[in-house]
Write a protein that holds these residues in place. Structure first.
Motif, PDB file in Angstrom:
ATOM      1  N   ALA A 158       0.833  -1.206   0.000  1.00 33.13           N
ATOM      2  CA  ALA A 158       0.000   0.000   0.000  1.00 33.13           C
ATOM      3  C   ALA A 158       0.867   1.254   0.000  1.00 33.13           C
ATOM      4  O   ALA A 158       0.567   2.234  -0.694  1.00 33.13           O
ATOM      5  N   LEU A 159       1.939   1.241   0.789  1.00 34.07           N
ATOM      6  CA  LEU A 159       2.839   2.390   0.806  1.00 34.07           C
ATOM      7  C   LEU A 159       3.496   2.572  -0.555  1.00 34.07           C
ATOM      8  O   LEU A 159       3.668   3.708  -1.025  1.00 34.07           O
ATOM      9  N   ARG A 160       3.831   1.470  -1.200  1.00 35.78           N
ATOM     10  CA  ARG A 160       4.408   1.569  -2.543  1.00 35.78           C
ATOM     11  C   ARG A 160       3.400   2.136  -3.531  1.00 35.78           C
ATOM     12  O   ARG A 160       3.731   2.953  -4.392  1.00 35.78           O
ATOM     13  N   GLN A 161       2.148   1.700  -3.426  1.00 37.53           N
ATOM     14  CA  GLN A 161       1.129   2.227  -4.330  1.00 37.53           C
ATOM     15  C   GLN A 161       0.891   3.708  -4.090  1.00 37.53           C
ATOM     16  O   GLN A 161       0.717   4.490  -5.031  1.00 37.53           O
ATOM     17  N   ALA A 162       0.881   4.119  -2.826  1.00 33.12           N
ATOM     18  CA  ALA A 162       0.713   5.540  -2.517  1.00 33.12           C
ATOM     19  C   ALA A 162       1.849   6.351  -3.114  1.00 33.12           C
ATOM     20  O   ALA A 162       1.636   7.429  -3.695  1.00 33.12           O
ATOM     21  N   GLY A 163       3.063   5.837  -2.998  1.00 33.80           N
ATOM     22  CA  GLY A 163       4.195   6.535  -3.592  1.00 33.80           C
ATOM     23  C   GLY A 163       4.095   6.615  -5.099  1.00 33.80           C
ATOM     24  O   GLY A 163       4.418   7.642  -5.707  1.00 33.80           O
ATOM     25  N   GLY A 289      -9.338  13.572  -9.303  1.00 38.27           N
ATOM     26  CA  GLY A 289     -10.156  12.997  -8.245  1.00 38.27           C
ATOM     27  C   GLY A 289      -9.932  11.508  -8.104  1.00 38.27           C
ATOM     28  O   GLY A 289      -9.856  10.976  -6.985  1.00 38.27           O
ATOM     29  N   GLN A 290      -9.817  10.816  -9.228  1.00 39.81           N
ATOM     30  CA  GLN A 290      -9.566   9.380  -9.144  1.00 39.81           C
ATOM     31  C   GLN A 290      -8.200   9.108  -8.527  1.00 39.81           C
ATOM     32  O   GLN A 290      -8.053   8.220  -7.683  1.00 39.81           O
ATOM     33  N   GLY A 291      -7.189   9.888  -8.929  1.00 39.35           N
ATOM     34  CA  GLY A 291      -5.873   9.725  -8.323  1.00 39.35           C
ATOM     35  C   GLY A 291      -5.888  10.003  -6.839  1.00 39.35           C
ATOM     36  O   GLY A 291      -5.246   9.299  -6.045  1.00 39.35           O
ATOM     37  N   ALA A 292      -6.653  11.024  -6.424  1.00 38.15           N
ATOM     38  CA  ALA A 292      -6.748  11.341  -4.992  1.00 38.15           C
ATOM     39  C   ALA A 292      -7.422  10.212  -4.225  1.00 38.15           C
ATOM     40  O   ALA A 292      -7.032   9.888  -3.087  1.00 38.15           O
ATOM     41  N   GLY A 293      -8.437   9.590  -4.832  1.00 36.12           N
ATOM     42  CA  GLY A 293      -9.104   8.472  -4.174  1.00 36.12           C
ATOM     43  C   GLY A 293      -8.186   7.280  -3.990  1.00 36.12           C
ATOM     44  O   GLY A 293      -8.163   6.642  -2.922  1.00 36.12           O
ATOM     45  N   VAL A 294      -7.406   6.966  -5.026  1.00 36.22           N
ATOM     46  CA  VAL A 294      -6.438   5.871  -4.918  1.00 36.22           C
ATOM     47  C   VAL A 294      -5.427   6.171  -3.822  1.00 36.22           C
ATOM     48  O   VAL A 294      -5.092   5.313  -2.992  1.00 36.22           O
ATOM     49  N   LEU A 295      -4.924   7.407  -3.811  1.00 30.86           N
ATOM     50  CA  LEU A 295      -3.924   7.791  -2.820  1.00 30.86           C
ATOM     51  C   LEU A 295      -4.488   7.695  -1.405  1.00 30.86           C
ATOM     52  O   LEU A 295      -3.810   7.231  -0.474  1.00 30.86           O
ATOM     53  N   ALA A 296      -5.738   8.126  -1.212  1.00 30.79           N
ATOM     54  CA  ALA A 296      -6.349   8.073   0.115  1.00 30.79           C
ATOM     55  C   ALA A 296      -6.487   6.630   0.604  1.00 30.79           C
ATOM     56  O   ALA A 296      -6.176   6.320   1.764  1.00 30.79           O
ATOM     57  N   ALA A 297      -6.974   5.741  -0.282  1.00 32.73           N
ATOM     58  CA  ALA A 297      -7.134   4.340   0.116  1.00 32.73           C
ATOM     59  C   ALA A 297      -5.793   3.690   0.417  1.00 32.73           C
ATOM     60  O   ALA A 297      -5.637   2.966   1.410  1.00 32.73           O
ATOM     61  N   ALA A 298      -4.802   3.951  -0.448  1.00 34.70           N
ATOM     62  CA  ALA A 298      -3.481   3.363  -0.230  1.00 34.70           C
ATOM     63  C   ALA A 298      -2.847   3.896   1.053  1.00 34.70           C
ATOM     64  O   ALA A 298      -2.221   3.144   1.815  1.00 34.70           O
ATOM     65  N   VAL A 342     -13.659  10.358  -7.283  1.00 35.99           N
ATOM     66  CA  VAL A 342     -12.945  10.106  -6.027  1.00 35.99           C
ATOM     67  C   VAL A 342     -13.354   8.752  -5.442  1.00 35.99           C
ATOM     68  O   VAL A 342     -12.504   7.966  -4.989  1.00 35.99           O
ATOM     69  N   LEU A 343     -14.660   8.452  -5.470  1.00 36.94           N
ATOM     70  CA  LEU A 343     -15.132   7.169  -4.947  1.00 36.94           C
ATOM     71  C   LEU A 343     -14.592   6.011  -5.789  1.00 36.94           C
ATOM     72  O   LEU A 343     -14.186   4.976  -5.247  1.00 36.94           O
ATOM     73  N   ALA A 344     -14.592   6.191  -7.111  1.00 42.45           N
ATOM     74  CA  ALA A 344     -14.047   5.146  -7.979  1.00 42.45           C
ATOM     75  C   ALA A 344     -12.571   4.913  -7.695  1.00 42.45           C
ATOM     76  O   ALA A 344     -12.091   3.774  -7.654  1.00 42.45           O
ATOM     77  N   GLY A 345     -11.825   6.002  -7.468  1.00 37.77           N
ATOM     78  CA  GLY A 345     -10.410   5.856  -7.143  1.00 37.77           C
ATOM     79  C   GLY A 345     -10.194   5.180  -5.803  1.00 37.77           C
ATOM     80  O   GLY A 345      -9.301   4.332  -5.663  1.00 37.77           O
ATOM     81  N   ALA A 346     -11.007   5.539  -4.808  1.00 38.58           N
ATOM     82  CA  ALA A 346     -10.876   4.897  -3.502  1.00 38.58           C
ATOM     83  C   ALA A 346     -11.162   3.400  -3.594  1.00 38.58           C
ATOM     84  O   ALA A 346     -10.464   2.580  -2.992  1.00 38.58           O
ATOM     85  N   GLY A 347     -12.187   3.035  -4.363  1.00 41.23           N
ATOM     86  CA  GLY A 347     -12.477   1.615  -4.555  1.00 41.23           C
ATOM     87  C   GLY A 347     -11.357   0.900  -5.285  1.00 41.23           C
ATOM     88  O   GLY A 347     -10.996  -0.237  -4.955  1.00 41.23           O
ATOM     89  N   ALA A 352      -6.734  -2.833  -5.144  1.00 38.27           N
ATOM     90  CA  ALA A 352      -5.326  -3.123  -5.404  1.00 38.27           C
ATOM     91  C   ALA A 352      -4.567  -3.425  -4.117  1.00 38.27           C
ATOM     92  O   ALA A 352      -3.695  -4.312  -4.098  1.00 38.27           O
ATOM     93  N   CYS A 353      -4.876  -2.715  -3.041  1.00 40.01           N
ATOM     94  CA  CYS A 353      -4.146  -2.903  -1.786  1.00 40.01           C
ATOM     95  C   CYS A 353      -4.469  -4.229  -1.115  1.00 40.01           C
ATOM     96  O   CYS A 353      -3.746  -4.652  -0.206  1.00 40.01           O
ATOM     97  N   HIS A 354      -5.553  -4.873  -1.519  1.00 38.23           N
ATOM     98  CA  HIS A 354      -5.889  -6.175  -0.950  1.00 38.23           C
ATOM     99  C   HIS A 354      -5.534  -7.327  -1.889  1.00 38.23           C
ATOM    100  O   HIS A 354      -5.048  -8.362  -1.434  1.00 38.23           O
ATOM    101  N   LEU A 355      -5.764  -7.146  -3.185  1.00 43.69           N
ATOM    102  CA  LEU A 355      -5.479  -8.257  -4.091  1.00 43.69           C
ATOM    103  C   LEU A 355      -3.984  -8.394  -4.362  1.00 43.69           C
ATOM    104  O   LEU A 355      -3.484  -9.510  -4.519  1.00 43.69           O
ATOM    105  N   GLY A 356      -3.261  -7.268  -4.416  1.00 50.77           N
ATOM    106  CA  GLY A 356      -1.825  -7.347  -4.670  1.00 50.77           C
ATOM    107  C   GLY A 356      -1.084  -8.188  -3.648  1.00 50.77           C
ATOM    108  O   GLY A 356      -0.335  -9.110  -4.017  1.00 50.77           O
ATOM    109  N   PRO A 357      -1.251  -7.927  -2.345  1.00 51.21           N
ATOM    110  CA  PRO A 357      -0.587  -8.778  -1.357  1.00 51.21           C
ATOM    111  C   PRO A 357      -1.056 -10.233  -1.399  1.00 51.21           C
ATOM    112  O   PRO A 357      -0.284 -11.148  -1.110  1.00 51.21           O
TER     113      PRO A 357
END
Length: 426
Positions: A158-163, A289-298, A342-347, A352-357
């Motif tokens: 998740a930290l890698r994805q946020a970066g 907004g989608q990028g911000a949602g991904v970043l928030a979830a990660a 934003v919601l789509a990005g958060a989802g 990704a943060c759950h399936l990747g690991p």
């Protein structure tokens, strides 16, 4: 992260320790490598912007050719790249890739400074990038598993994805500034500096390659001392994923998600903004907004850790993304479109943060890079197929209907993941 089964270097089966609510610091070597990787991602994002800008001066067809010169070798060679990384070691492959790119970016800076930006130079640079990516991405994708324990894998990824998301958000503006100041030569020099940083990081990093990684598993051990060819090893990775129920289900879900999710921000959101007459600013806000949602979830997962059942978390992420895409499709005002994005990005980030690991943690230690290569191939193939079809549908029926179709497909993938016993119990 839920309890999962992994393969130890000796080939025996062990149960991974689930993530604990109490957080422990990630290992220093991983954070050291991740910091170097961030420098490389920023430099790469700036160079991609500069190459696209230079190619656009030759017309849309030329810009498409440069993009194809990156994606084609990366897609064709990525399975081979995974086999090479598993045979010779991920760190060695990354060192070689960074060295090649350091030389290539310095050569690009010198050539573009002397000759300008002829199309052949841009295509050649793009082809080198795509070829190196085919070997580098599987090796790099396996590094978190090599540097952190199983209980920390979800937070590490998740930290890698946020970066990566931060690099994507900052890299393009940085590339624009560098192009304005120094042109393509200046951007290439900056990217060369980032590869120099990565080389220094990798030279100081010590990675314990799994014992037996060069014997390639029990099927290959029966062949005796002679090593099978790399193409056969690449095929062995595919066979392994197809035989393993968890890996097979996860890869299918990844392909479905990639085909339905990824074209929304890059293709459909700009078309929707143009159809509504909102202007480029709304398209930019929607993509951001989608990028911000991904970043928030990660960021949340890297801080708090993943759910104990990652398959459930991945399915929930897809369902949330489906709702967000539907909001975007039927938005009458830019504010609603941005909220949906934003919601789509958060989802997407939650998925990704759950399936990747789950994928990386379930892969045998001897096949880490090959499984990562297959993951890259599945995403790339699904994206190429869906983007073309969705573009044609948008031309025929308008952007709202293909976006709605993406919402339905994403929701169906989430429900399928929820219904999958192997994913739900992972």
């Amino acid at each position: 992260m839920g309890t999962s089964t992994t393969t130890t270097p000796a080939g025996t089966t062990a149960t991974a320790v689930p993530d604990r609510p109490a957080r422990t610091a990630l290992p220093g070597p991983y954070l050291f490598w991740l910091a170097g990787t961030q420098a490389g991602l920023l430099g790469d994002a700036a160079l991609y912007l500069a190459l696209g800008w230079a190619a656009s001066a030759h017309g849309g067809g030329a810009a498409g050719l440069v993009l194809t010169a990156i994606t084609l070798p990366r897609t064709v060679l990525v399975l081979l790249g995974g086999a090479v990384a598993d045979r010779f070691g991920a760190r060695r492959v990354m060192l070689a890739g960074d060295a090649v790119m350091l030389v290539a970016t310095l050569a690009l800076a010198a050539a573009s400074g002397g000759w300008g930006t002829p199309l052949w130079l841009l295509v050649s640079a793009a082809a080198v990038i795509g070829t190196v990516d085919a070997f580098y991405l599987p090796a790099s994708g396996s590094m978190p598993r090599r540097l952190v324990g199983p209980g920390q894998l979800s937070r590490a990824l998740a930290l890698r994805q946020a970066g990566g998301q931060i690099a994507a958000l900052l890299g393009a503006p940085l590339g624009g500034v560098l192009v304005a100041v120094g042109g393509l030569p200046g951007v290439a020099l900056a990217d060369a500096a980032s590869f120099g940083v990565l080389l220094l990081v990798l030279l100081r990093l010590r990675v314990a390659e799994p014992e037996g990684s060069r014997s390639f598993g029990s099927d290959d051990a029966a062949r005796g001392p002679a090593r099978p060819g790399l193409l056969r090893e690449a095929a062995a990775g595919v066979r392994l994923a197809l035989r393993d129920p968890l890996l097979r289900a996860a890869l299918l879900l990844t392909g479905a998600a990639a085909g339905a999710l990824l074209p929304v921000a890059s293709l459909l959101a700009p078309l929707l903004a143009r159809a509504h007459g909102w202007g480029a600013w709304a398209a930019g806000l929607t993509a951001g907004g989608q990028g911000a949602g991904v970043l928030a979830a990660a960021g949340l997962v890297s801080w708090r850790g993943a759910l104990r059942r990652p398959g459930v978390g991945a399915a929930a992420g897809l369902c949330a993304a489906s709702v967000g895409i539907a909001m975007l499709a039927w938005a009458a005002e830019p504010v609603t479109a941005v909220a949906g994005s934003v919601l789509a990005g958060a989802g997407t980030g939650l998925f990704a943060c759950h399936l990747g690991p789950l994928v990386l943690g379930s892969a045998p230690a001897t096949h880490l890079s090959r499984i990562q290569a297959l993951l890259t191939l599945v995403q790339s193939a699904a994206l190429v197929l869906s983007t073309g079809l969705l573009g044609l549908l948008a031309d025929a029926a308008g952007a709202r209907w293909p976006t709605s179709l993406c919402a339905l497909a994403t929701g169906a993938a989430g429900l399928a993941g929820w219904a999958s016993t192997v994913l739900r119990r992972a």
